[in-house]
Design an enzyme around this catalytic site. Structure first.
Site, PDB file in Angstrom:
ATOM      1  N   PRO A 251       0.833  -1.206   0.000  1.00  0.00           N
ATOM      2  CA  PRO A 251       0.000   0.000   0.000  1.00  0.00           C
ATOM      3  C   PRO A 251       0.860   1.245   0.000  1.00  0.00           C
ATOM      4  O   PRO A 251       1.975   1.250   0.518  1.00  0.00           O
ATOM      5  CB  PRO A 251      -0.809  -0.121   1.294  1.00  0.00           C
ATOM      6  CG  PRO A 251      -0.053  -1.075   2.154  1.00  0.00           C
ATOM      7  CD  PRO A 251       0.724  -1.967   1.247  1.00  0.00           C
ATOM      8  N   ASP A 252       0.333   2.310  -0.617  1.00  0.00           N
ATOM      9  CA  ASP A 252       1.067   3.559  -0.564  1.00  0.00           C
ATOM     10  C   ASP A 252       0.834   4.208   0.793  1.00  0.00           C
ATOM     11  O   ASP A 252       0.211   3.632   1.677  1.00  0.00           O
ATOM     12  CB  ASP A 252       0.697   4.489  -1.722  1.00  0.00           C
ATOM     13  CG  ASP A 252      -0.745   4.972  -1.657  1.00  0.00           C
ATOM     14  OD1 ASP A 252      -1.378   4.842  -0.589  1.00  0.00           O
ATOM     15  OD2 ASP A 252      -1.240   5.481  -2.677  1.00  0.00           O
ATOM     16  N   PHE A 253       1.342   5.401   0.961  1.00  0.00           N
ATOM     17  CA  PHE A 253       1.294   6.028   2.271  1.00  0.00           C
ATOM     18  C   PHE A 253       0.055   6.887   2.489  1.00  0.00           C
ATOM     19  O   PHE A 253      -0.429   6.989   3.600  1.00  0.00           O
ATOM     20  CB  PHE A 253       2.556   6.882   2.490  1.00  0.00           C
ATOM     21  CG  PHE A 253       3.743   6.058   2.901  1.00  0.00           C
ATOM     22  CD1 PHE A 253       4.225   6.095   4.188  1.00  0.00           C
ATOM     23  CD2 PHE A 253       4.376   5.232   1.994  1.00  0.00           C
ATOM     24  CE1 PHE A 253       5.301   5.328   4.576  1.00  0.00           C
ATOM     25  CE2 PHE A 253       5.461   4.467   2.358  1.00  0.00           C
ATOM     26  CZ  PHE A 253       5.927   4.508   3.656  1.00  0.00           C
ATOM     27  N   ARG A 254      -0.481   7.494   1.426  1.00  0.00           N
ATOM     28  CA  ARG A 254      -1.446   8.552   1.644  1.00  0.00           C
ATOM     29  C   ARG A 254      -2.841   8.320   1.085  1.00  0.00           C
ATOM     30  O   ARG A 254      -3.709   9.163   1.265  1.00  0.00           O
ATOM     31  CB  ARG A 254      -0.901   9.864   1.048  1.00  0.00           C
ATOM     32  CG  ARG A 254       0.325  10.375   1.769  1.00  0.00           C
ATOM     33  CD  ARG A 254       0.803  11.669   1.128  1.00  0.00           C
ATOM     34  NE  ARG A 254       1.984  12.190   1.786  1.00  0.00           N
ATOM     35  CZ  ARG A 254       1.963  12.985   2.849  1.00  0.00           C
ATOM     36  NH1 ARG A 254       0.828  13.343   3.386  1.00  0.00           N
ATOM     37  NH2 ARG A 254       3.092  13.427   3.384  1.00  0.00           N
TER      38      ARG A 254
ATOM     39  N   HIS B 186      16.967   5.725   0.776  1.00  0.00           N
ATOM     40  CA  HIS B 186      16.251   6.018   2.018  1.00  0.00           C
ATOM     41  C   HIS B 186      16.406   4.910   3.043  1.00  0.00           C
ATOM     42  O   HIS B 186      15.608   4.799   3.967  1.00  0.00           O
ATOM     43  CB  HIS B 186      14.780   6.289   1.713  1.00  0.00           C
ATOM     44  CG  HIS B 186      14.576   7.497   0.860  1.00  0.00           C
ATOM     45  ND1 HIS B 186      13.445   7.702   0.109  1.00  0.00           N
ATOM     46  CD2 HIS B 186      15.376   8.568   0.624  1.00  0.00           C
ATOM     47  CE1 HIS B 186      13.554   8.845  -0.546  1.00  0.00           C
ATOM     48  NE2 HIS B 186      14.723   9.383  -0.252  1.00  0.00           N
TER      49      HIS B 186
ATOM     50  N   ASP C  77      11.280  -1.232   0.938  1.00  0.00           N
ATOM     51  CA  ASP C  77      10.615  -2.527   1.083  1.00  0.00           C
ATOM     52  C   ASP C  77      11.515  -3.729   0.839  1.00  0.00           C
ATOM     53  O   ASP C  77      11.132  -4.869   1.106  1.00  0.00           O
ATOM     54  CB  ASP C  77       9.397  -2.610   0.150  1.00  0.00           C
ATOM     55  CG  ASP C  77       9.728  -2.176  -1.274  1.00  0.00           C
ATOM     56  OD1 ASP C  77      10.714  -2.677  -1.841  1.00  0.00           O
ATOM     57  OD2 ASP C  77       8.999  -1.320  -1.811  1.00  0.00           O
TER      58      ASP C  77
ATOM     59  N   GLY D  28       8.652   4.636 -12.136  1.00  0.00           N
ATOM     60  CA  GLY D  28       7.833   4.568 -10.935  1.00  0.00           C
ATOM     61  C   GLY D  28       8.147   5.607  -9.880  1.00  0.00           C
ATOM     62  O   GLY D  28       8.132   5.304  -8.691  1.00  0.00           O
TER      63      GLY D  28
ATOM     64  N   CYS E 107      18.038  -4.123  22.442  1.00  0.00           N
ATOM     65  CA  CYS E 107      19.417  -4.604  22.389  1.00  0.00           C
ATOM     66  C   CYS E 107      19.718  -5.421  23.639  1.00  0.00           C
ATOM     67  O   CYS E 107      19.541  -4.921  24.761  1.00  0.00           O
ATOM     68  CB  CYS E 107      20.366  -3.406  22.292  1.00  0.00           C
ATOM     69  SG  CYS E 107      22.115  -3.815  22.359  1.00  0.00           S
TER      70      CYS E 107
ATOM     71  N   CYS F 172      22.526  -3.448  25.916  1.00  0.00           N
ATOM     72  CA  CYS F 172      22.267  -2.239  26.712  1.00  0.00           C
ATOM     73  C   CYS F 172      20.775  -1.948  26.915  1.00  0.00           C
ATOM     74  O   CYS F 172      20.430  -0.967  27.564  1.00  0.00           O
ATOM     75  CB  CYS F 172      22.934  -1.039  26.061  1.00  0.00           C
ATOM     76  SG  CYS F 172      22.117  -0.525  24.525  1.00  0.00           S
TER      77      CYS F 172
ATOM     78  N   ASN G 218      12.839   3.144  -2.438  1.00  0.00           N
ATOM     79  CA  ASN G 218      11.972   2.249  -1.679  1.00  0.00           C
ATOM     80  C   ASN G 218      12.695   1.602  -0.506  1.00  0.00           C
ATOM     81  O   ASN G 218      13.895   1.324  -0.565  1.00  0.00           O
ATOM     82  CB  ASN G 218      11.400   1.179  -2.602  1.00  0.00           C
ATOM     83  CG  ASN G 218      10.583   1.782  -3.725  1.00  0.00           C
ATOM     84  OD1 ASN G 218       9.901   2.778  -3.530  1.00  0.00           O
ATOM     85  ND2 ASN G 218      10.679   1.202  -4.913  1.00  0.00           N
TER      86      ASN G 218
END
Length: 346
Positions: free
Chosen positions: A98-101, A191, A174, A262, A223, A226, A172
Site C-alpha cells: 500500500p502507498d502512504f497517503r 532512504h 521494502d 515509478g 538490544c 544495553c 523504496n
C-alpha cells in the site's frame, strides 16, 4: 548555471545550506532529504528549463533522437553497458504494497490509532525516540518477506545478469530489489533498508532478520547488550543519508543510459539525479505521469517517454529487447524457490 556546480565543494555547500537533512515523507514513503532554500531550488529548476544541464549535469552533445525501439536495440547489441536505474514506489505498488497517503487504505490512515501529531512524525527520529510503537507497526506491514518482487524488479536483475547494470538507485524501503536477487553492491537504497539495524544507544549492529520475531509479534526490539531500542537502518528525518548514496558522484558520469521508473521525482536530492548524467546520455522514463524535467517541457532530444502502467511499460521494453521468455523464466524460478522455502517453514 555552470556544470561545475556538482563539484564536491559545491555539493558540500548544497548540504551545508540544509543542516540536519530535514526531510518530508511523500506519497511513496519518499523523503525530501534536504529542504534546500527556495532560491536554490528555483536556480536548480531554472537551469533545467533554460537548457539541458541540471544541478548535477555534465553537459555533452545533444545526440540523435531516440525511440523505445532504438534504445532496446542498443541494449540488445550491448552498446549500453553502464545502465543506471532510478526507481520509486511505483515499481512496488504492483506487488501489493500500500502507498502512504491514499484515503482509507494508505498506511498513514491505518496508523491513526497511535494519534500521530501529523503523518510524517512516524519518520522523525525525535518522535521515534519518544514513541517507537507507530514505526514498528508500519515495519510489521513493510518487513521484507511480506510481499514479492514483480516484473520490474526482475528486469533490473536481468540487466545485472547480462553485465549491463552499473547501479540501481531506489527510493523504496521494502527490500524487493534484494528479494529479486539484485546484489546489495549493485543497489543504492537512498532512504535506507530493513536488511540491517542499529541499536540507538550503544550503536551495536544487527542483521534485519534478528529483529523479525519481535517485529512480527508487535514487540519493540531491544538490544540485549544495553536494552536500547534497535532501529532498522531506515533514513529518518534528522539522520544522514547513507554513505553509498554518494556513489552517484562516480556512477552518473559513467552511465551510458539512464532508466527512470515509478517515481514522481519530487524528493531532493534524489530527484536531481535525473539531471546527473552527461547531456549526450539517453534517458528513458517509464512512468504513469510526466515528472521532473520531462514534465517541465525541457526534454533532451534523446529522451524517451513510455507513459502508463509501469509493469506494462517495462514489459513492452522487455518485448522490444526479445527478453520476455528469459524474464518469465527468471520469475518462474524465483516463484518456485520461494514456494519451496515457504513449505520448509511450515
Amino acid at each position: 548555471m555552470a556544470s561545475a556546480l556538482c563539484s564536491p565543494l559545491r555539493l558540500a555547500l548544497f548540504y551545508s545550506l540544509c543542516p540536519g537533512a530535514s526531510r518530508r515523507v511523500s506519497a511513496e514513503g519518499r523523503r525530501s532529504v534536504c529542504q534546500a532554500p527556495a532560491a536554490l531550488l528555483r536556480q536548480i529548476k531554472s537551469s533545467w528549463s533554460n537548457g539541458t544541464r541540471g544541478l548535477f549535469s555534465r553537459g555533452g552533445a545533444a545526440g540523435e533522437q531516440q525511440t523505445l525501439e532504438s534504445i532496446a536495440k542498443k541494449i540488445r547489441e550491448q552498446q549500453f553497458r553502464k545502465v543506471v536505474v532510478m526507481a520509486g514506489a511505483g515499481i512496488s505498488t504492483p506487488s501489493g504494497i500500500p502507498d502512504f497517503r491514499s484515503p482509507g487504505s494508505g498506511l498513514y490512515d491505518n496508523l491513526q490509532q497511535y494519534n500521530l501529531p501529523y503523518a510524517e512524525a512516524i519518520f522523525e527520529i525525535g518522535f521515534f525516540h519518544h514513541k517507537p510503537e507507530p514505526f514498528f507497526a508500519l515495519a510489521k506491514e513493510l518487513y521484507p518477506g511480506n510481499y514479492r518482487p514483480n516484473l520490474t524488479h526482475y528486469f533490473v536483475r536481468l540487466l545485472h545478469e547480462k553485465a549491463q547494470l552499473l547501479r540501481m538507485y531506489t527510493q523504496n524501503i521494502d527490500g524487493l530489489e534484494r528479494l529479486a536477487g539484485i546484489p546489495p553492491e549493485m543497489l543504492v537504497e537512498a532512504h535506507g533498508t530493513f536488511a540491517t539495524a542499529t541499536c540507538t544507544v550503544c550503536r551495536r549492529n544487527y542483521e534485519g532478520e534478528d529483529l523479525r520475531p519481535d517485529v512480527m509479534r508487535g514487540k519493540i526490539p531491544k538490544c540485549p547488550t544495553c536494552k536500547g531500542v534497535v532501529k532498522p537502518d531506515i533514513v529518518f528525518f534528522g539522520e544522514e543519508l547513507p554513505l553509498n548514496f554518494f556513489k552517484y558522484l562516480t556512477d552518473f558520469p559513467l552511465a551510458d543510459l539512464l532508466i527512470i521508473m515509478g517515481t514522481s521525482l519530487e524528493v531532493e536530492p534524489f530527484a536531481s539525479l535525473a539531471g546527473a548524467v552527461r547531456g549526450s546520455v539517453p534517458r528513458l522514463l517509464i512512468n504513469r505521469d510526466l515528472v521532473g524535467p520531462f514534465a517541465w517541457g525541457t526534454c533532451r532530444p534523446q529522451d524517451v517517454v513510455q507513459l502508463g502502467d509501469v509493469v506494462s511499460g517495462v514489459g513492452t521494453l522487455a518485448s522490444a529487447l526479445g527478453w520476455t521468455q528469459e524474464l518469465e523464466a527468471l520469475m518462474a524460478a524465483a516463484s518456485e524457490k520461494s514456494g519451496s522455502h515457504r513449505s520448509e517453514d511450515k
